[in-house]
Write an enzyme that holds these catalytic residues in place. Structure first.
Site, PDB file in Angstrom:
ATOM      1  N   ASP A  22     -19.279  60.107 -29.461  1.00  0.00           N
ATOM      2  CA  ASP A  22     -19.794  58.954 -30.211  1.00  0.00           C
ATOM      3  C   ASP A  22     -19.784  59.216 -31.713  1.00  0.00           C
ATOM      4  O   ASP A  22     -19.932  60.357 -32.160  1.00  0.00           O
ATOM      5  CB  ASP A  22     -21.230  58.652 -29.729  1.00  0.00           C
ATOM      6  CG  ASP A  22     -21.681  57.270 -30.153  1.00  0.00           C
ATOM      7  OD1 ASP A  22     -20.828  56.434 -30.519  1.00  0.00           O
ATOM      8  OD2 ASP A  22     -22.910  57.016 -30.124  1.00  0.00           O
ATOM      9  N   ARG A  35     -12.714  51.258 -38.944  1.00  0.00           N
ATOM     10  CA  ARG A  35     -13.104  51.839 -37.659  1.00  0.00           C
ATOM     11  C   ARG A  35     -11.884  52.419 -36.943  1.00  0.00           C
ATOM     12  O   ARG A  35     -11.984  53.442 -36.257  1.00  0.00           O
ATOM     13  CB  ARG A  35     -13.798  50.786 -36.771  1.00  0.00           C
ATOM     14  CG  ARG A  35     -15.174  50.352 -37.284  1.00  0.00           C
ATOM     15  CD  ARG A  35     -15.813  49.346 -36.319  1.00  0.00           C
ATOM     16  NE  ARG A  35     -16.088  49.922 -35.020  1.00  0.00           N
ATOM     17  CZ  ARG A  35     -17.160  50.645 -34.702  1.00  0.00           C
ATOM     18  NH1 ARG A  35     -18.090  50.870 -35.623  1.00  0.00           N
ATOM     19  NH2 ARG A  35     -17.312  51.132 -33.496  1.00  0.00           N
ATOM     20  N   GLU A  69     -19.294  48.563 -20.980  1.00  0.00           N
ATOM     21  CA  GLU A  69     -19.971  47.792 -22.029  1.00  0.00           C
ATOM     22  C   GLU A  69     -19.092  47.657 -23.279  1.00  0.00           C
ATOM     23  O   GLU A  69     -19.233  46.703 -24.039  1.00  0.00           O
ATOM     24  CB  GLU A  69     -21.298  48.459 -22.396  1.00  0.00           C
ATOM     25  CG  GLU A  69     -22.369  48.383 -21.311  1.00  0.00           C
ATOM     26  CD  GLU A  69     -22.186  49.379 -20.162  1.00  0.00           C
ATOM     27  OE1 GLU A  69     -21.332  50.295 -20.270  1.00  0.00           O
ATOM     28  OE2 GLU A  69     -22.887  49.225 -19.138  1.00  0.00           O
ATOM     29  N   ASN A  70     -18.175  48.596 -23.478  1.00  0.00           N
ATOM     30  CA  ASN A  70     -17.309  48.553 -24.665  1.00  0.00           C
ATOM     31  C   ASN A  70     -16.347  47.356 -24.673  1.00  0.00           C
ATOM     32  O   ASN A  70     -15.774  47.019 -25.712  1.00  0.00           O
ATOM     33  CB  ASN A  70     -16.507  49.851 -24.833  1.00  0.00           C
ATOM     34  CG  ASN A  70     -17.347  51.064 -25.226  1.00  0.00           C
ATOM     35  OD1 ASN A  70     -17.040  52.193 -24.871  1.00  0.00           O
ATOM     36  ND2 ASN A  70     -18.426  50.856 -25.987  1.00  0.00           N
ATOM     37  N   TRP A  71     -16.175  46.687 -23.513  1.00  0.00           N
ATOM     38  CA  TRP A  71     -15.359  45.457 -23.501  1.00  0.00           C
ATOM     39  C   TRP A  71     -15.931  44.398 -24.428  1.00  0.00           C
ATOM     40  O   TRP A  71     -15.220  43.495 -24.858  1.00  0.00           O
ATOM     41  CB  TRP A  71     -15.272  44.871 -22.088  1.00  0.00           C
ATOM     42  CG  TRP A  71     -14.451  45.673 -21.133  1.00  0.00           C
ATOM     43  CD1 TRP A  71     -14.910  46.338 -20.031  1.00  0.00           C
ATOM     44  CD2 TRP A  71     -13.029  45.894 -21.164  1.00  0.00           C
ATOM     45  NE1 TRP A  71     -13.865  46.966 -19.384  1.00  0.00           N
ATOM     46  CE2 TRP A  71     -12.700  46.709 -20.056  1.00  0.00           C
ATOM     47  CE3 TRP A  71     -12.006  45.500 -22.028  1.00  0.00           C
ATOM     48  CZ2 TRP A  71     -11.401  47.123 -19.784  1.00  0.00           C
ATOM     49  CZ3 TRP A  71     -10.706  45.911 -21.744  1.00  0.00           C
ATOM     50  CH2 TRP A  71     -10.413  46.709 -20.645  1.00  0.00           C
ATOM     51  N   ARG A  73     -16.800  44.733 -27.423  1.00  0.00           N
ATOM     52  CA  ARG A  73     -16.445  44.944 -28.839  1.00  0.00           C
ATOM     53  C   ARG A  73     -15.356  43.953 -29.274  1.00  0.00           C
ATOM     54  O   ARG A  73     -14.691  43.348 -28.430  1.00  0.00           O
ATOM     55  CB  ARG A  73     -15.942  46.376 -29.030  1.00  0.00           C
ATOM     56  CG  ARG A  73     -17.043  47.390 -28.788  1.00  0.00           C
ATOM     57  CD  ARG A  73     -16.625  48.754 -29.226  1.00  0.00           C
ATOM     58  NE  ARG A  73     -17.731  49.686 -29.030  1.00  0.00           N
ATOM     59  CZ  ARG A  73     -17.855  50.844 -29.645  1.00  0.00           C
ATOM     60  NH1 ARG A  73     -16.927  51.227 -30.506  1.00  0.00           N
ATOM     61  NH2 ARG A  73     -18.889  51.611 -29.414  1.00  0.00           N
TER      62      ARG A  73
HETATM   63  C1  IPE Z   1     -20.797  55.441 -25.437  1.00  0.00           C
HETATM   64  O1  IPE Z   1     -20.838  55.146 -26.790  1.00  0.00           O
HETATM   65  C2  IPE Z   1     -19.422  55.153 -24.896  1.00  0.00           C
HETATM   66  C3  IPE Z   1     -18.356  56.032 -25.349  1.00  0.00           C
HETATM   67  C4  IPE Z   1     -18.490  57.070 -26.134  1.00  0.00           C
HETATM   68  C5  IPE Z   1     -17.025  55.705 -24.870  1.00  0.00           C
HETATM   69  P1  IPE Z   1     -21.367  53.748 -27.320  1.00  0.00           P
HETATM   70  O2  IPE Z   1     -21.251  53.781 -28.796  1.00  0.00           O
HETATM   71  O3  IPE Z   1     -20.661  52.646 -26.630  1.00  0.00           O
HETATM   72  O4  IPE Z   1     -22.881  53.749 -26.841  1.00  0.00           O
HETATM   73  P2  IPE Z   1     -24.163  52.977 -27.410  1.00  0.00           P
HETATM   74  O5  IPE Z   1     -23.778  51.541 -27.527  1.00  0.00           O
HETATM   75  O6  IPE Z   1     -24.476  53.570 -28.735  1.00  0.00           O
HETATM   76  O7  IPE Z   1     -25.245  53.225 -26.404  1.00  0.00           O
HETATM   77  C1  IPE Z   2     -17.237  56.234 -30.002  1.00  0.00           C
HETATM   78  O1  IPE Z   2     -17.447  55.888 -31.340  1.00  0.00           O
HETATM   79  C2  IPE Z   2     -15.940  55.665 -29.471  1.00  0.00           C
HETATM   80  C3  IPE Z   2     -16.118  54.630 -28.454  1.00  0.00           C
HETATM   81  C4  IPE Z   2     -17.246  54.150 -28.037  1.00  0.00           C
HETATM   82  C5  IPE Z   2     -14.901  54.084 -27.885  1.00  0.00           C
HETATM   83  P1  IPE Z   2     -18.079  54.511 -31.761  1.00  0.00           P
HETATM   84  O2  IPE Z   2     -16.984  53.524 -31.966  1.00  0.00           O
HETATM   85  O3  IPE Z   2     -19.126  54.077 -30.795  1.00  0.00           O
HETATM   86  O4  IPE Z   2     -18.728  54.890 -33.141  1.00  0.00           O
HETATM   87  P2  IPE Z   2     -20.104  54.360 -33.726  1.00  0.00           P
HETATM   88  O5  IPE Z   2     -21.165  54.630 -32.710  1.00  0.00           O
HETATM   89  O6  IPE Z   2     -19.908  52.896 -33.994  1.00  0.00           O
HETATM   90  O7  IPE Z   2     -20.296  55.147 -34.989  1.00  0.00           O
HETATM   91 MG    MG Z   3     -21.124  54.401 -30.668  1.00  0.00          MG
END
Ligand code: IPE
Ligand code: IPE
Ligand code: MG
Length: 243
Positions: A22, A35, A69-71, A73
């Protein structure tokens, strides 16, 4: 003195390390970058960590690459992440084969974009017989969904209630046949698990660092491993009962 892999006691190494990678976005933001640049830097960090784990002799590494959950974004960010994944697989496949790294996926591959699905299936087939190390990519992954899926699989098999044992349940998880993570690392300073390995992390040692993922170097990993080596894992027993 910079530490070397040799400063780690091999008998105190975890068999399975799981990482929540993360902080790519915040790393980029701090540098005035997009990003996307953060995610690209994140891929570079991941490559170095895979190599380090292989060198150290860690047998299982599970990287949280994309959660269900990342879907949610922005669409451009999601598509960039899968482009980077496809590129990573293309760039790394032959070196994975050469180094005996078997690639697996925890999560629903069928739900991924076509190019990612195809590249993953190809990479999984090509590395299926590699025996040096297993790298699991948690992709389109949700720990809760994995548990529900296991329950569904058991029901489909017609398993009776008294057949729902821990062993039978584990056999229906993506991680079937692999040990639970001994050490679970999260970068970026967040103190949560974010739906990662919900079943398997029940007794994992947790390690949190404020370092953003792109800055998580092999040295940082060794620091986490030394910290782990000093932990006392008791699994519910008293200190005296531990061999
Ligand atoms: C967890 O990170 C998922 C991955 C690293 C792929 P997120 O950034 O999605 O988690 P939250 O939203 O801070 O909990
Ligand atoms: C982790 O970095 C990568 C994924 C979740 C795919 P983030 O994209 O969540 O980075 P922050 O948390 O916004 O800094
Ligand atoms: Mg993150």
């Amino acid at each position: 003195m910079p530490d070397s892999p040799h400063s780690l006691d091999p008998s105190a190494l975890p068999a399975h390390v799981a990482i929540i990678m993360d902080g790519n976005g915040r790393w980029a933001q701090e540098r005035g970058l997009s990003r996307s640049e953060g995610h690209k830097a994140g891929v570079r960090a991941a490559k170095a960590i895979v190599t380090e784990c292989r060198t150290l002799g860690i047998r299982h590494l599970t990287l949280y690459t994309f959660s269900q959950e990342n879907w949610g974004r922005p669409r451009d960010e999601v598509s960039l992440l899968f482009q980077l994944l496809v590129r990573f697989l293309g760039d790394e496949l032959s070196s994975m084969e050469k180094n005996g790294i078997c690639l697996r996926v925890f999560g629903d591959v069928d739900g991924l974009p076509l190019a990612a699905r195809t590249a993953l299936r190809h990479a999984m087939n090509r590395t299926a017989r590699c025996e040096g190390m297993i790298v699991n990519l948690a992709l389109n992954y949700s720990g809760r969904e994995e548990i529900l899926r296991a329950a569904r699989l058991l029901m489909e098999k017609g398993v009776r209630p008294d057949g729902v044992t821990e062993e039978a349940f584990r056999a229906c998880l993506y991680s079937a046949g692999q040990p639970d993570p001994d050490l679970l690392i999260r970068t970026s300073g967040e103190l949560r698990i974010s739906n990662y390995l919900t079943f398997q992390s029940a007794y994992s040692e947790l390690y949190f660092t404020s370092t953003y993922w792109p800055d998580f170097t092999p040295e940082e990993l060794r620091k986490a491993l030394r910290d782990y080596a000093g932990r006392s894992r008791r699994f519910g027993l008293t200190q005296e009962q531990i061999p």
